[in-house]
Design a protein around this motif. Structure first.
Motif, PDB file in Angstrom:
ATOM      1  N   ILE A 150       0.841  -1.196   0.000  1.00 28.37           N
ATOM      2  CA  ILE A 150       0.000   0.000   0.000  1.00 28.37           C
ATOM      3  C   ILE A 150       0.879   1.250   0.000  1.00 28.37           C
ATOM      4  O   ILE A 150       1.442   1.618   1.038  1.00 28.37           O
ATOM      5  N   PRO A 151       1.051   1.922  -1.141  1.00 27.23           N
ATOM      6  CA  PRO A 151       1.754   3.209  -1.132  1.00 27.23           C
ATOM      7  C   PRO A 151       0.905   4.253  -0.406  1.00 27.23           C
ATOM      8  O   PRO A 151      -0.297   4.373  -0.665  1.00 27.23           O
ATOM      9  N   SER A 152       1.522   5.002   0.503  1.00 27.67           N
ATOM     10  CA  SER A 152       0.742   5.982   1.269  1.00 27.67           C
ATOM     11  C   SER A 152       1.678   7.027   1.872  1.00 27.67           C
ATOM     12  O   SER A 152       2.741   6.686   2.407  1.00 27.67           O
ATOM     13  N   TYR A 167       9.584   3.328   5.293  1.00 30.30           N
ATOM     14  CA  TYR A 167       9.701   4.777   5.135  1.00 30.30           C
ATOM     15  C   TYR A 167      11.000   5.114   4.404  1.00 30.30           C
ATOM     16  O   TYR A 167      12.090   4.708   4.811  1.00 30.30           O
ATOM     17  N   ARG A 168      10.864   5.826   3.283  1.00 34.87           N
ATOM     18  CA  ARG A 168      12.040   6.303   2.565  1.00 34.87           C
ATOM     19  C   ARG A 168      11.702   7.630   1.900  1.00 34.87           C
ATOM     20  O   ARG A 168      10.808   7.707   1.055  1.00 34.87           O
ATOM     21  N   MET A 180       8.008   3.457  -5.853  1.00 34.07           N
ATOM     22  CA  MET A 180       7.459   3.031  -4.560  1.00 34.07           C
ATOM     23  C   MET A 180       7.026   1.567  -4.611  1.00 34.07           C
ATOM     24  O   MET A 180       7.283   0.796  -3.683  1.00 34.07           O
ATOM     25  N   CYS A 181       6.370   1.189  -5.700  1.00 30.04           N
ATOM     26  CA  CYS A 181       5.951  -0.209  -5.847  1.00 30.04           C
ATOM     27  C   CYS A 181       7.158  -1.137  -5.905  1.00 30.04           C
ATOM     28  O   CYS A 181       7.196  -2.171  -5.226  1.00 30.04           O
ATOM     29  N   ASP A 221       5.979   4.369   2.277  1.00 27.13           N
ATOM     30  CA  ASP A 221       5.812   5.784   2.618  1.00 27.13           C
ATOM     31  C   ASP A 221       6.997   6.566   2.060  1.00 27.13           C
ATOM     32  O   ASP A 221       8.137   6.333   2.447  1.00 27.13           O
ATOM     33  N   ASN A 222       6.728   7.511   1.158  1.00 23.97           N
ATOM     34  CA  ASN A 222       7.815   8.253   0.529  1.00 23.97           C
ATOM     35  C   ASN A 222       8.067   9.610   1.178  1.00 23.97           C
ATOM     36  O   ASN A 222       8.642  10.500   0.560  1.00 23.97           O
TER      37      ASN A 222
END
Length: 218
Positions: free
Chosen positions: A22-24, A77-78, A87-88, A53-54
């Motif tokens: 889940i990208p968020s 987290y990055r 992100m994926c 989490d970007n």
């Protein structure tokens, strides 16, 4: 969401681990609704959840860390610019599952056997990505029923049309082969994901999921 009566259901001979990715970013309240729906409406027993989490703010990062205690997911987290593809791919690097399920943080699960139904299709050797019919909240309007490739570019099939009706030989009621599906809810075997090189990171925002499905088809 699927129609219980009409959609083909494969009975699973095994229950492989599914990694839900889940990208968020900076959306703890929305993310919580998504996680609650997974927890409360998922009958499949073998899955893990990773939140990619970007760069959430310090306050939201703490709120998301609190959610990890409640829902037991991993918070990756990055700090980086928004790049959905990157992100994926980053999430897949940390995923332990044999199968991957990409899911937007604003999606809510409404049918308990959703993972079994997606997995039954994804486990077939000739199948690439598998998607779900998505509905807009609080009504029966369709948001996604596969991708159609138009002259002007890819588009969602049946978008904003009422799911109370049946269209084109039951395209919104039964499983159909599509050229592509949205990564808002997309399952694929990890081996196949890696075989095509994952998502193209030069496509940061749009059409990366369609490009990925084309690569799988090829």
């Amino acid at each position: 969401t699927f129609s219980q009566e009409d959609t083909l259901l494969y009975h699973l001979k095994e229950n492989p681990l599914v990694s839900i990715l889940i990208p968020s970013r900076n959306n703890p309240a929305i993310l919580k609704k998504c996680l609650e729906s997974i927890k409360n409406n998922t009958s499949y027993p073998n899955y893990e959840i990773l939140v990619i989490d970007n760069g959430s703010s310090g306050e939201n990062r703490l709120r998301i860390n609190e959610l990890t205690k409640q829902f037991g997911f991993r918070h990756l987290y990055r700090m980086m610019e928004f790049n959905f593809s990157a992100m994926c791919n980053y999430g897949v690097e940390h995923a332990n599952g044999k199968y991957l399920l990409l899911l937007n943080d604003d999606c809510e699960i409404v049918q308990s056997d959703w993972l079994e139904r997606l997995l039954g299709q994804a486990m077939l050797p000739h199948i690439g990505a598998v998607g779900a019919k998505l509905l807009y909240p609080e009504n029966h309007l369709i948001q996604h029923a596969g991708v159609t490739n138009l002259e002007i570019g890819p588009a969602h099939k049946l978008i904003a049309m009422s799911d109370d009706q049946i269209y084109y030989h039951g395209i919104n009621r039964m499983a159909h082969n599509m050229i592509g599906v949205t990564a808002a809810c997309l399952m694929v075997e990890k081996k196949k994901y890696l075989e095509v090189g994952g998502f193209c990171e030069s496509m940061k925002v749009a059409y990366n999921d369609v490009d990925f499905c084309f690569a799988l088809w090829e």
